[in-house]
Write a protein that holds these residues in place. Sequence first.
Motif, PDB file in Angstrom:
ATOM      1  N   VAL A  20     -39.919   7.879  -1.592  1.00  0.00           N
ATOM      2  CA  VAL A  20     -39.329   6.709  -2.334  1.00  0.00           C
ATOM      3  C   VAL A  20     -38.110   6.372  -1.454  1.00  0.00           C
ATOM      4  O   VAL A  20     -38.005   5.142  -1.371  1.00  0.00           O
ATOM      5  N   ARG A  24     -38.373   2.542  -0.118  1.00  0.00           N
ATOM      6  CA  ARG A  24     -37.152   1.598  -0.708  1.00  0.00           C
ATOM      7  C   ARG A  24     -36.604   0.974   0.587  1.00  0.00           C
ATOM      8  O   ARG A  24     -36.324  -0.349   0.495  1.00  0.00           O
ATOM      9  N   GLU A  49     -34.177  10.659  -5.185  1.00  0.00           N
ATOM     10  CA  GLU A  49     -33.722  10.487  -3.650  1.00  0.00           C
ATOM     11  C   GLU A  49     -33.170  11.816  -2.973  1.00  0.00           C
ATOM     12  O   GLU A  49     -33.202  11.838  -1.974  1.00  0.00           O
ATOM     13  N   LEU A  63     -41.954   3.758 -10.853  1.00  0.00           N
ATOM     14  CA  LEU A  63     -41.360   3.530  -9.562  1.00  0.00           C
ATOM     15  C   LEU A  63     -42.103   3.320  -8.489  1.00  0.00           C
ATOM     16  O   LEU A  63     -42.130   2.304  -7.660  1.00  0.00           O
ATOM     17  N   LEU A  67     -42.158  -0.223  -6.118  1.00  0.00           N
ATOM     18  CA  LEU A  67     -42.052  -0.088  -4.698  1.00  0.00           C
ATOM     19  C   LEU A  67     -43.276  -0.662  -4.222  1.00  0.00           C
ATOM     20  O   LEU A  67     -43.721  -0.543  -2.838  1.00  0.00           O
ATOM     21  N   LEU A  74     -46.399   8.159  -2.869  1.00  0.00           N
ATOM     22  CA  LEU A  74     -44.981   8.569  -2.989  1.00  0.00           C
ATOM     23  C   LEU A  74     -45.010  10.146  -2.824  1.00  0.00           C
ATOM     24  O   LEU A  74     -44.085  10.760  -2.246  1.00  0.00           O
TER      25      LEU A  74
END
Length: 110
Positions: A20, A24, A49, A63, A67, A74
């Motif tokens: 993640v 990001r 995170e 999520l 992303l 992920l």
Amino acid sequence: MDDETAGTHRPDHLVLAVGVRRRRRTLGLTVRQLARRSHLSVDWLEHVEEGSAPVSFAALNGLAAALDTSAENLLRGIVEVPPSPEPPTAAPPAPETRELVVMTEEECRA
């Protein structure tokens, strides 16, 4: 049953945290921007995170969508590099198409 439910393994929260965070950052997003995109709380994302937040299937998919990746990537800590926009290529110059034409004296005077 060692961390298994119905034949599936629980996600490794530390690998997910890395996936993640990397994704990001690759997209140039702050945690707050990701929270807005994913409709998830900033606090929860910070815990994700850190590798300390429980993650539901629905939250993981939301999520991943925010992303622009998959939940599988992920969970494996994989980061895809977004394609860089290719610089516009200038069209090659048109070949010279002029040619000499022989004219009659009348055409020349006209």
